[in-house]
Motif scaffolding. Structure first.
Motif, PDB file in Angstrom:
ATOM      1  N   SER A  14       0.839  -1.198   0.000  1.00 38.17           N
ATOM      2  CA  SER A  14       0.000   0.000   0.000  1.00 38.17           C
ATOM      3  C   SER A  14       0.870   1.242   0.000  1.00 38.17           C
ATOM      4  CB  SER A  14      -0.913   0.006   1.232  1.00 38.17           C
ATOM      5  OG  SER A  14      -1.615   1.230   1.316  1.00 38.17           O
ATOM      6  N   PRO A  55      -0.924   3.796   3.366  1.00 44.00           N
ATOM      7  CA  PRO A  55      -1.548   3.199   4.547  1.00 44.00           C
ATOM      8  C   PRO A  55      -2.095   4.293   5.459  1.00 44.00           C
ATOM      9  CG  PRO A  55       0.825   3.219   4.792  1.00 44.00           C
ATOM     10  CD  PRO A  55       0.539   3.676   3.386  1.00 44.00           C
ATOM     11  N   LEU A  56      -3.071   3.946   6.242  1.00 40.87           N
ATOM     12  CA  LEU A  56      -3.600   4.910   7.202  1.00 40.87           C
ATOM     13  C   LEU A  56      -2.600   5.193   8.307  1.00 40.87           C
ATOM     14  CD1 LEU A  56      -6.016   6.570   8.371  1.00 40.87           C
ATOM     15  CD2 LEU A  56      -6.667   4.466   9.597  1.00 40.87           C
ATOM     16  N   ALA A  62      -4.801  -2.897  13.698  1.00 42.26           N
ATOM     17  CA  ALA A  62      -4.952  -2.023  12.527  1.00 42.26           C
ATOM     18  C   ALA A  62      -5.338  -2.752  11.253  1.00 42.26           C
ATOM     19  CB  ALA A  62      -3.655  -1.246  12.297  1.00 42.26           C
ATOM     20  N   GLU A 121      -3.946  -3.962   5.578  1.00 38.42           N
ATOM     21  CA  GLU A 121      -4.089  -2.975   4.512  1.00 38.42           C
ATOM     22  C   GLU A 121      -3.912  -1.554   5.009  1.00 38.42           C
ATOM     23  OE1 GLU A 121      -7.716  -3.511   2.438  1.00 38.42           O
ATOM     24  OE2 GLU A 121      -7.241  -5.539   1.743  1.00 38.42           O
ATOM     25  N   ALA A 122      -4.266  -1.290   6.262  1.00 36.87           N
ATOM     26  CA  ALA A 122      -4.189   0.071   6.794  1.00 36.87           C
ATOM     27  C   ALA A 122      -2.868   0.357   7.475  1.00 36.87           C
ATOM     28  CB  ALA A 122      -5.334   0.304   7.789  1.00 36.87           C
ATOM     29  N   LEU A 123      -1.969  -0.624   7.551  1.00 38.12           N
ATOM     30  CA  LEU A 123      -0.793  -0.536   8.412  1.00 38.12           C
ATOM     31  C   LEU A 123       0.499  -0.742   7.652  1.00 38.12           C
ATOM     32  CD1 LEU A 123       0.387  -0.603  11.414  1.00 38.12           C
ATOM     33  CD2 LEU A 123       0.149  -3.093  11.238  1.00 38.12           C
ATOM     34  N   GLY A 173       2.164   6.737   6.036  1.00 40.68           N
ATOM     35  CA  GLY A 173       0.844   6.801   6.644  1.00 40.68           C
ATOM     36  C   GLY A 173       0.382   8.212   6.945  1.00 40.68           C
ATOM     37  N   GLN A 206      -8.242   2.141  17.766  1.00 39.27           N
ATOM     38  CA  GLN A 206      -9.388   2.753  17.110  1.00 39.27           C
ATOM     39  C   GLN A 206      -9.891   3.962  17.893  1.00 39.27           C
ATOM     40  OE1 GLN A 206     -10.163   1.731  14.042  1.00 39.27           O
ATOM     41  NE2 GLN A 206      -8.430   0.357  14.356  1.00 39.27           N
TER      42      GLN A 206
END
Length: 337
Positions: free
Chosen positions: A37, A40-41, A66, A69-71, A118, A138
């Protein structure tokens, strides 16, 4: 480079995923098969020195909190001795390991923050015990969604005075034995669903480990001040300094109960006589500098921000409940499960 140019560079898309066709007017879409990715977030940055036995716990719980995909996970092996332990668990498409010659935390975090992709940075240390599950992370991200000016969020200790070594816990809110956070996010429909009712307050500064920070704000502020220590030395008060500079730039700094604990495997810096000596020296020098910054700090901005929160009816009970629900574990019993 001026601030608007730097902001444009930081926030501009790095890739559109499209290419130009061979013929005029034609467009072809590039199909990427990699699970890497580019955006990533969250970028989790782990500064570690001989913490290889804790690698599996940290990386697995980051993924649990996390999702892949977001990490992305970036680890600095500052001892250049435990690459094998970290590489055994850094198997994802967004995992990176840097081997450094004992540059210590300030320079490690700055270097890896510039590598990161990120929107948010999560600054961790190799001796951290992370909670199981997702709520602790979160909730932290939900606080950023709730407060658009929030740039830096501490998960351990926060203060309105310089937390010098001998009095840090007495002047701080946060984890025991500090005072409990006295306010919480209002239940008025304006907060993100993951942040409603969370124990939270705005503070002048927060203590490192863990820290969540907007990457753009961190980079625009110049990161941690590398003048706060020589390479290889502890950068005491690096977090206080960054907090005050972010307030000065128009951002906000806050504190919540992350339930992350530290000290897995023992506190190495505090057991080393030479490092303890350097901690004392840097605490005095950097503490005096932060005290001068604090005199210029707009305390009224913190007071005004806290006025928008609501009082926690029983702050001690709220803290205990959040530590329990978020899965707090003492470092000595961190374990794999």
């Amino acid at each position: 480079m001026d601030e608007p140019s730097l902001r444009s560079l930081l926030l501009a898309p790095r890739s559109t995923g499209q290419g130009t066709g061979a013929h005029a007017g034609a467009r072809q879409v590039r199909q990427c098969n990699s699970s890497h990715s580019d955006r990533p977030l969250l970028s989790a940055i782990v500064q570690t020195f001989r913490d290889g036995t804790n690698a599996r716990q940290i990386v697995r719980r980051l993924r649990s909190a996390a999702g892949d995909e977001a990490l992305e996970v970036l680890v600095n092996d500052d001892s250049r001795s435990e690459a094998a332990a970290w590489l055994a668990v850094l198997t994802g498409p967004n995992d990176f390991l840097v081997s450094s010659p004992n540059v210590h935390e300030i320079r490690a975090y700055n270097r890896l923050a510039r590598m990161a992709r990120g929107e948010y940075l999560l600054l961790l240390q190799g001796d951290h015990c992370l909670p199981q599950g997702r709520e602790w992370l979160q909730t932290g991200l939900g606080l950023f969604a709730t407060f658009p000016r929030l740039a830096l969020l501490g998960g351990q200790m926060g203060f309105d005075e310089v937390p010098l070594r001998k009095r840090a816990e007495r002047v701080s809110w946060g984890v025991p034995p500090c005072r409990p956070i006295p306010t919480r996010v209002p239940r008025n429909g304006m907060a993100h669903r993951d942040a409603v009712g969370t124990g939270f307050m705005f503070v002048a500064g927060v203590n490192i480990g863990p820290l969540l920070v907007r990457r753009s704000a961190f980079l625009l502020a110049g990161g941690f001040d590398e003048g706060f220590s020589c390479a290889g030395e502890p950068g005491i008060q690096l977090d206080t300094d960054l907090s005050l500079r972010l307030w000065q730039a128009g951002h906000q700094v806050g504190l919540y109960t992350s339930a992350v604990s530290n000290g897995v495997g023992g506190r190495k810096t505090r057991k080393n006589a030479e490092q303890k000596r350097l901690r004392r020296i840097n605490d005095a020098i950097n503490g005096a500098r932060c005290a001068r910054q604090l005199r210029r700090h707009d305390a009224a901005a913190v007071t005004a921000a806290n006025a928008e929160l609501e009082a926690a009816p029983d702050a001690d009970s709220l803290r205990s409940d959040e530590l329990r629900v978020r899965g707090h574990r003492p470092p000595g019993t961190c374990g794999e499960e």
